[in-house]
Motif scaffolding. Structure first.
Motif, PDB file in Angstrom:
ATOM      1  N   ALA A 410     -12.494 -10.581  15.512  1.00  0.00           N
ATOM      2  CA  ALA A 410     -12.445  -9.138  15.307  1.00  0.00           C
ATOM      3  C   ALA A 410     -13.704  -8.636  14.616  1.00  0.00           C
ATOM      4  CB  ALA A 410     -11.217  -8.772  14.489  1.00  0.00           C
ATOM      5  N   ASP A 411     -14.243  -7.557  15.133  1.00  0.00           N
ATOM      6  CA  ASP A 411     -15.434  -6.916  14.576  1.00  0.00           C
ATOM      7  C   ASP A 411     -14.986  -5.714  13.738  1.00  0.00           C
ATOM      8  OD1 ASP A 411     -17.778  -5.612  13.987  1.00  0.00           O
ATOM      9  OD2 ASP A 411     -18.442  -5.384  16.056  1.00  0.00           O
ATOM     10  N   VAL A 412     -15.196  -5.797  12.414  1.00  0.00           N
ATOM     11  CA  VAL A 412     -14.759  -4.726  11.513  1.00  0.00           C
ATOM     12  C   VAL A 412     -15.943  -3.962  10.935  1.00  0.00           C
ATOM     13  CG1 VAL A 412     -12.616  -5.917  10.926  1.00  0.00           C
ATOM     14  CG2 VAL A 412     -14.663  -6.283   9.518  1.00  0.00           C
ATOM     15  N   SER A 413     -17.117  -4.117  11.542  1.00  0.00           N
ATOM     16  CA  SER A 413     -18.317  -3.505  10.967  1.00  0.00           C
ATOM     17  C   SER A 413     -18.188  -1.982  10.882  1.00  0.00           C
ATOM     18  CB  SER A 413     -19.554  -3.895  11.785  1.00  0.00           C
ATOM     19  OG  SER A 413     -19.412  -3.528  13.147  1.00  0.00           O
ATOM     20  N   ARG A 414     -17.596  -1.344  11.900  1.00  0.00           N
ATOM     21  CA  ARG A 414     -17.423   0.111  11.853  1.00  0.00           C
ATOM     22  C   ARG A 414     -16.418   0.513  10.775  1.00  0.00           C
ATOM     23  NH1 ARG A 414     -16.338   0.961  18.195  1.00  0.00           N
ATOM     24  NH2 ARG A 414     -18.201  -0.096  18.993  1.00  0.00           N
ATOM     25  N   LEU A 415     -15.387  -0.291  10.599  1.00  0.00           N
ATOM     26  CA  LEU A 415     -14.392  -0.026   9.566  1.00  0.00           C
ATOM     27  C   LEU A 415     -15.037  -0.071   8.184  1.00  0.00           C
ATOM     28  CD1 LEU A 415     -11.336   0.430   9.040  1.00  0.00           C
ATOM     29  CD2 LEU A 415     -11.103  -2.059   8.886  1.00  0.00           C
ATOM     30  N   VAL A 416     -15.875  -1.071   7.958  1.00  0.00           N
ATOM     31  CA  VAL A 416     -16.577  -1.184   6.684  1.00  0.00           C
ATOM     32  C   VAL A 416     -17.526  -0.009   6.495  1.00  0.00           C
ATOM     33  CG1 VAL A 416     -18.208  -2.575   5.354  1.00  0.00           C
ATOM     34  CG2 VAL A 416     -16.351  -3.693   6.619  1.00  0.00           C
ATOM     35  N   ALA A 417     -18.202   0.375   7.576  1.00  0.00           N
ATOM     36  CA  ALA A 417     -19.128   1.509   7.495  1.00  0.00           C
ATOM     37  C   ALA A 417     -18.402   2.807   7.164  1.00  0.00           C
ATOM     38  CB  ALA A 417     -19.897   1.651   8.806  1.00  0.00           C
ATOM     39  N   ALA A 418     -17.113   2.871   7.509  1.00  0.00           N
ATOM     40  CA  ALA A 418     -16.318   4.063   7.211  1.00  0.00           C
ATOM     41  C   ALA A 418     -15.847   4.087   5.758  1.00  0.00           C
ATOM     42  CB  ALA A 418     -15.118   4.139   8.144  1.00  0.00           C
ATOM     43  N   GLY A 419     -16.233   3.070   4.999  1.00  0.00           N
ATOM     44  CA  GLY A 419     -15.887   3.035   3.587  1.00  0.00           C
ATOM     45  C   GLY A 419     -14.707   2.163   3.246  1.00  0.00           C
ATOM     46  N   TRP A 420     -14.177   1.453   4.239  1.00  0.00           N
ATOM     47  CA  TRP A 420     -12.992   0.617   4.027  1.00  0.00           C
ATOM     48  C   TRP A 420     -13.294  -0.538   3.081  1.00  0.00           C
ATOM     49  CZ3 TRP A 420     -12.238  -4.579   5.566  1.00  0.00           C
ATOM     50  CH2 TRP A 420     -10.916  -5.045   5.536  1.00  0.00           C
ATOM     51  N   ASN A 421     -12.362  -0.787   2.184  1.00  0.00           N
ATOM     52  CA  ASN A 421     -12.392  -1.969   1.339  1.00  0.00           C
ATOM     53  C   ASN A 421     -11.203  -2.841   1.688  1.00  0.00           C
ATOM     54  OD1 ASN A 421     -14.607  -1.104  -0.401  1.00  0.00           O
ATOM     55  ND2 ASN A 421     -13.158   0.390  -1.253  1.00  0.00           N
ATOM     56  N   ALA A 422     -11.423  -4.131   1.811  1.00  0.00           N
ATOM     57  CA  ALA A 422     -10.313  -5.030   2.106  1.00  0.00           C
ATOM     58  C   ALA A 422      -9.286  -4.961   0.983  1.00  0.00           C
ATOM     59  CB  ALA A 422     -10.821  -6.457   2.263  1.00  0.00           C
ATOM     60  N   PRO A 423      -8.010  -4.901   1.313  1.00  0.00           N
ATOM     61  CA  PRO A 423      -6.989  -4.856   0.262  1.00  0.00           C
ATOM     62  C   PRO A 423      -6.896  -6.194  -0.468  1.00  0.00           C
ATOM     63  CG  PRO A 423      -5.960  -5.083   2.408  1.00  0.00           C
ATOM     64  CD  PRO A 423      -7.421  -4.867   2.666  1.00  0.00           C
ATOM     65  N   GLU A 424      -6.386  -6.114  -1.672  1.00  0.00           N
ATOM     66  CA  GLU A 424      -6.197  -7.308  -2.503  1.00  0.00           C
ATOM     67  C   GLU A 424      -4.725  -7.700  -2.477  1.00  0.00           C
ATOM     68  OE1 GLU A 424      -5.881  -8.265  -7.278  1.00  0.00           O
ATOM     69  OE2 GLU A 424      -7.049  -6.530  -6.587  1.00  0.00           O
ATOM     70  N   ARG A 425      -4.439  -8.920  -2.067  1.00  0.00           N
ATOM     71  CA  ARG A 425      -3.071  -9.425  -2.105  1.00  0.00           C
ATOM     72  C   ARG A 425      -2.751  -9.853  -3.530  1.00  0.00           C
ATOM     73  NH1 ARG A 425       1.927  -9.124   0.083  1.00  0.00           N
ATOM     74  NH2 ARG A 425       2.574 -10.901   1.339  1.00  0.00           N
ATOM     75  N   PHE A 426      -1.579  -9.455  -4.045  1.00  0.00           N
ATOM     76  CA  PHE A 426      -1.231  -9.826  -5.412  1.00  0.00           C
ATOM     77  C   PHE A 426       0.194 -10.359  -5.485  1.00  0.00           C
ATOM     78  CE2 PHE A 426      -0.186  -5.211  -5.262  1.00  0.00           C
ATOM     79  CZ  PHE A 426       1.157  -5.261  -5.619  1.00  0.00           C
ATOM     80  N   CYS A 427       0.452 -11.096  -6.544  1.00  0.00           N
ATOM     81  CA  CYS A 427       1.778 -11.622  -6.862  1.00  0.00           C
ATOM     82  C   CYS A 427       2.067 -11.294  -8.320  1.00  0.00           C
ATOM     83  CB  CYS A 427       1.843 -13.127  -6.630  1.00  0.00           C
ATOM     84  SG  CYS A 427       3.404 -13.898  -7.150  1.00  0.00           S
ATOM     85  N   VAL A 428       3.197 -10.651  -8.557  1.00  0.00           N
ATOM     86  CA  VAL A 428       3.624 -10.325  -9.915  1.00  0.00           C
ATOM     87  C   VAL A 428       5.099 -10.698 -10.036  1.00  0.00           C
ATOM     88  CG1 VAL A 428       1.926  -8.476 -10.226  1.00  0.00           C
ATOM     89  CG2 VAL A 428       4.163  -7.947  -9.222  1.00  0.00           C
ATOM     90  N   LYS A 429       5.642 -10.501 -11.220  1.00  0.00           N
ATOM     91  CA  LYS A 429       7.052 -10.780 -11.437  1.00  0.00           C
ATOM     92  C   LYS A 429       7.886  -9.531 -11.188  1.00  0.00           C
ATOM     93  CE  LYS A 429       6.649 -15.090 -12.638  1.00  0.00           C
ATOM     94  NZ  LYS A 429       7.175 -16.159 -11.730  1.00  0.00           N
ATOM     95  N   ALA A 430       9.070  -9.745 -10.648  1.00  0.00           N
ATOM     96  CA  ALA A 430      10.018  -8.657 -10.470  1.00  0.00           C
ATOM     97  C   ALA A 430      10.517  -8.189 -11.832  1.00  0.00           C
ATOM     98  CB  ALA A 430      11.180  -9.125  -9.600  1.00  0.00           C
ATOM     99  N   ALA A 431      11.345  -7.160 -11.813  1.00  0.00           N
ATOM    100  CA  ALA A 431      11.860  -6.622 -13.068  1.00  0.00           C
ATOM    101  C   ALA A 431      12.708  -7.626 -13.830  1.00  0.00           C
ATOM    102  CB  ALA A 431      12.666  -5.350 -12.783  1.00  0.00           C
TER     103      ALA A 431
END
Length: 698
Positions: A410-431
């Motif tokens: 997949a070519d994401v160069s245009r997406l990056v040029a549009a200002g896109w930042n890759a999301p960050e996957r996270f893990c936290v504790k539930a309530a």
């Protein structure tokens, strides 16, 4: 400062979801099988251009091609053609008709209003959407026998199902539209009477069994009813009304005789797949049945004798979840499973195991998420491997995992040029402080850690689908998250307890507790934990944003957790389970549970509103009726609460032809509510929804 440029970037990212190939090229490969699956071709969209490729996996080759020789002749979208292409079936009135060339003939003649053939329940008929695209209805819900001589169909019985109404306001005099739409707890619900129709002789064979409860959609559309590969039998799954008993049945297509093959009961819903609209994880073999069950607390495969129904043994085991049966060859089953990647239990791996439970092995021994497609001959598989921040690489592999040919990166160069930042996957504790929960975080465009940013929690509580996919964003998440990040918000999405994709207990946290909206307490806990290490997240400026079930959850967030959520955008929300889709509510709150239905009412707690609230609904939404929002608005008015509301004339559930306008109004509301700014005057042009995207929906 939110600028016109910010809105233009948001608009561009919104369009990427509706127009494949605009900003990401080569991320989706959909094989079109030829030569019985020995070869296939696919297309890649690059803006308005299309590139076609022919693949020969056995030779390990791919080459540009002209797809014209492989394309059928253009057909009627309201017809379902036979495998041999000689005959097609369509709906006419309340009956099914066949066509071969110029010749047409009736397959059924006794269809009647609310008791006709080939249609699913009206609650999921998408009639408003079909009308917008010039279609009177969906194609018929039928399945051809492998030899093209018979059709499996059903007669849909909605006699007695509650009759509801929508009012179309224009453009001339108001028009009343009626719809059979059962509410939770109603006595009557849609039923499906299975029939097999012989196309040549006109014979109608009816299943000698009680009609199926049709909780959501047609059992044929849902792949809960299917032909044996040799056409000797029809197999189908049936739920009890309370969905705590599931059976696999065999129907003789000649006599209509039905016998039960496998049955399983449990204290909560018994599912053939945690994902409500995915194909059931059931495979009928020559003398055995592979059966998905969560009886040990996880989702695994079990073997049953096809003829006696005797349990032969458990095939897979462990603290992970079988997701899909891919291929069975000899004594080995290949499948996908989630929970085998340590850093992300939602990522899918391709695995194999012998039917006796020995010889388990990973075919894709990596930490990526694998989306797999298999041809009918099962000779190989097409694999798209990615993560939320790693664009997909698509290959063809054999069953040892060896790459036969690489197809696309997949070519994401245009997406990056549009200002896109890759999301960050996270893990936290539930309530509860114990359970791990997962989500993603998008940083705002032009991120500066020295600044302070408002936060938008984009909510969808399930429990039938996830909010966050484990692979590269397929579009659903990006529809709202990416544009909001372009406007300068930190955006989060969380799958709390009660959603799916983990253990049976994790999913069952929502059973009878839809009022918790996918554990909103978990969302609050996640926000606090994320902000501890990210001081640029301003937890004094947090909003909830959601559509449909997410619309319910967003409103509920601002009503029940005002100390966390200062504003909410609720799109197409169902706000009172007592007046919503019978099948959905009874699936997840239980049948005959009026106390649970009442607990989930946003209407009954409208007087708790402290923050800012925007309610948006389509006038002709036939999935979640507009009276849900109007009923909530009425209670808010009586409680003397300040709120905003937008009713979109003529709009259906997804705002297909007003998407840009509606989303811009939502952005404006958040800019005013969280940023304290007046949004720019920019208004995006209307967005045309790609027809191919609509075909994927059905």
């Amino acid at each position: 400062m939110t600028t016109t440029a910010s809105y233009q970037a948001a608009e561009q990212l919104l369009r990427r979801v509706t127009t494949p190939g605009e900003l990401v090229v080569g991320d989706k490969v959909k094989p079109q099988w030829i030569d019985g699956g020995a070869r296939f071709w696919y297309q890649v969209r690059d803006g308005s251009d299309r590139r076609f490729t022919l693949v020969d996996p056995a030779a390990g080759t791919k080459e540009p091609c002209d797809p014209t020789p492989f394309l059928p002749a253009p057909g009627n979208p309201l017809e379902v053609p036979s495998p041999d292409g000689k005959t097609a079936v369509s709906i006419r009135g309340h009956d099914l008709w066949a066509r071969s060339g110029e010749r047409e003939w009736a397959l059924t003649t006794d269809g009647a209003p609310d008791h006709g053939y080939g249609r699913g329940p009206e609650v999921t008929s998408y009639q408003t959407l079909m009308t917008k695209f010039g279609l009177p209805h969906l194609p018929p819900m039928v399945a051809w026998s492998p030899d093209s001589t018979k059709v499996l169909a059903h007669r849909t019985d909605e006699r007695g199902v509650r009759l509801t109404h929508l009012l179309a306001s224009g453009p001339d005099a108001p028009e009343l539209r009626t719809q059979r739409y059962g509410f939770a707890g109603d006595e009557h619900l849609s039923r499906a009477e299975l029939v097999v129709l012989d196309v040549a002789t006109g014979t109608v064979v009816r299943a000698q069994a009680e009609p199926l409860f049709m909780h959501q959609v047609s059992p044929i559309m849902q792949q809960w009813a299917w032909w044996a590969p040799d056409g000797s039998a029809v197999y189908y799954l049936a739920h009890s009304r309370d969905q705590r008993t599931l059976t696999l049945n065999r129907m003789d297509p000649v006599t209509g005789e039905v016998r039960t093959v496998v049955t399983e009961s449990g204290p909560t819903r018994v599912e053939p797949n945690q994902w409500l609209f995915d194909a059931p994880i059931v495979r009928v073999l020559a003398n055995e049945v592979l059966w998905f069950s969560q009886r040990d607390g996880w989702g695994h495969l079990y073997r049953y004798d096809l003829h006696t129904g005797e349990l032969l043994g458990q095939v897979t085991s462990g603290e992970w979840l079988v997701r899909q049966i891919l291929h069975v060859s000899g004594d080995t089953v290949h499948f996908t499973a989630s929970g085998l990647v340590a850093e992300d239990p939602y990522r899918r791996s391709v695995c194999r195991i012998r039917l006796d439970g020995t010889g388990f092995a990973l075919v894709t021994d990596d930490a990526l998420d694998h989306v797999v497609t298999v041809p009918g001959n099962g000779a190989y598989f097409v694999d798209s491997a990615s993560t939320v921040d790693t664009p997909p690489v698509t290959t063809v592999r054999d069953w040892t995992g060896r790459v036969l040919v690489e197809l696309e990166r997949a070519d994401v160069s245009r997406l990056v040029a549009a200002g896109w930042n890759a999301p960050e996957r996270f893990c936290v504790k539930a309530a509860d402080g114990v359970t791990d929960i997962y989500g993603v975080l998008y940083k705002p465009h032009g991120f500066d850690p020295a600044r302070s940013y408002a936060v938008v929690d984009t909510i969808y509580p399930g429990p039938q689908v996830n909010r966050v996919e484990p692979g590269f964003d397929p579009g659903g998440m990006g529809l709202d998250a990416e544009p909001l990040a372009a406007l300068g918000f930190v955006v989060v999405a969380v799958d709390g307890r009660g959603t799916l994709g983990r253990s049976k207990a994790f999913h069952d946290a929502s059973y009878g507790r839809l009022a918790d909206a996918g554990s909103l307490d978990d969302h609050a806990a996640a926000l606090r934990q994320l902000a501890e290490s990210r001081p640029w997240m301003d937890l004094d400026r947090v909003a909830a944003f959601g559509h449909s079930g997410g619309g319910f959850a967003a409103a509920r967030a601002v009503l029940t957790l005002p100390e966390v959520y200062r504003a909410a955008v609720s799109l197409s929300g169902w706000h009172d389970a007592r007046y919503f889709n019978q099948g959905f509510i009874e699936t997840y709150d239980g049948a005959g549970n009026p106390e649970a239905y009442a607990r989930s009412s946003n209407v009954d707690i409208a007087d708790r509103l402290q923050g800012k609230l925007l309610l948006v609904h389509g006038e002709l939404d036939d999935q979640v009726h507009v009276d849900h929002t109007l009923r909530l608005a009425d209670r808010l008015v009586k409680a003397n609460k300040d709120f905003e509301m937008l009713i979109v004339p003529g709009a259906e559930h997804m705002f297909i032809d007003s998407l840009a306008y509606v989303r811009t109004r939502c952005w404006d509301f958040l800019v005013r509510s969280l940023l304290g700014e007046e949004p720019p005057a920019h208004r995006p042009a209307p967005i045309a929804i790609d027809p191919e995207l609509l075909s994927e929906m059905f």
